[in-house]
Motif scaffolding. Sequence first.
Motif, mmCIF file in Angstrom:
data_model
loop_
_atom_site.group_PDB
_atom_site.id
_atom_site.type_symbol
_atom_site.label_atom_id
_atom_site.label_comp_id
_atom_site.label_asym_id
_atom_site.label_seq_id
_atom_site.Cartn_x
_atom_site.Cartn_y
_atom_site.Cartn_z
ATOM 1 N N ALA A 90 0.851 -1.192 0.000
ATOM 2 C CA ALA A 90 0.000 0.000 0.000
ATOM 3 C C ALA A 90 0.884 1.239 0.000
ATOM 4 O O ALA A 90 1.704 1.420 0.902
ATOM 5 C CB ALA A 90 -0.914 -0.004 1.219
ATOM 6 N N ASN A 122 -4.706 2.984 0.910
ATOM 7 C CA ASN A 122 -4.939 1.607 1.348
ATOM 8 C C ASN A 122 -4.129 1.251 2.587
ATOM 9 O O ASN A 122 -4.345 0.198 3.190
ATOM 10 C CB ASN A 122 -4.626 0.618 0.220
ATOM 11 C CG ASN A 122 -5.707 0.609 -0.845
ATOM 12 O OD1 ASN A 122 -6.884 0.821 -0.565
ATOM 13 N ND2 ASN A 122 -5.310 0.366 -2.090
ATOM 14 N N LEU A 160 -9.489 1.786 4.739
ATOM 15 C CA LEU A 160 -9.749 0.352 4.569
ATOM 16 C C LEU A 160 -11.071 -0.040 5.216
ATOM 17 O O LEU A 160 -11.866 -0.792 4.643
ATOM 18 C CB LEU A 160 -8.611 -0.464 5.177
ATOM 19 C CG LEU A 160 -7.403 -0.762 4.301
ATOM 20 C CD1 LEU A 160 -6.402 -1.594 5.091
ATOM 21 C CD2 LEU A 160 -7.805 -1.482 3.024
ATOM 22 N N VAL A 197 -11.145 -4.629 -3.291
ATOM 23 C CA VAL A 197 -10.181 -3.540 -3.453
ATOM 24 C C VAL A 197 -9.830 -3.367 -4.927
ATOM 25 O O VAL A 197 -9.693 -2.237 -5.416
ATOM 26 C CB VAL A 197 -8.925 -3.791 -2.594
ATOM 27 C CG1 VAL A 197 -7.897 -2.686 -2.822
ATOM 28 C CG2 VAL A 197 -9.308 -3.848 -1.116
#
Length: 221
Positions: free
Chosen positions: A34, A38, A44, A108
Amino acid sequence: MYPGVWPAESGLLDGDRLLPLDRLTFPDRTPLLAVGSNACPGQLRHKMAEFGLTSPVPMVRTRVTGIDVGVSAHVSILGYVSASPVHAPGVTRELFVIWLDAEQLALVDATEPNFDRVRLPEPSARVELDDGGTLSGVFAYVNRHGVLHNGDGVPRSHPGQHALISELLTASTELRRMFGLTPEEFCVRARADARLCARGTQLFAKEKMVTRSGLEHLRVR
């Protein structure tokens, strides 16, 4: 402001809590480097909650060599200019690896429409754990529009959102005309205006501010 607050240490993100970890690797999950939001527990948590996912996410602090945090060559409809990894021999950064199960990874992936998930090259990109071990098979999201440079063709490092947008506005008369004179005005104008963001992204290319990240050839999705 993007990318949000990163943790000080490794931990297990479980709802609103960041709990201690009992290990640093999770073979049944996919390791994802990340470089932007993220790595922010709040971001998150928001992503997972939006799609009804409640399973915990391990977040492991690592020392990464050969990768730097560059600047994505696109304007986000969330009102910022995001980060993207770039190939950077000799550069070492402390970054987080998040370990995602199959359902979390699919989610994601779906939230990163301007990025391709790639597997970082080994051994030119080295991801080292706090216990001295190294990780293999680590993925990252690389911006499909390319990344910005400082004028010399070498990818620029991301200095933080406020400093970055200030520098970009100072350098481009047309960007100021489109997005205003300050980072705050830039964010307000860009947020939720997909057409304006697309014009800003096109302007980066038109003004020859874009270069390659050095990771495009690794594309896996």
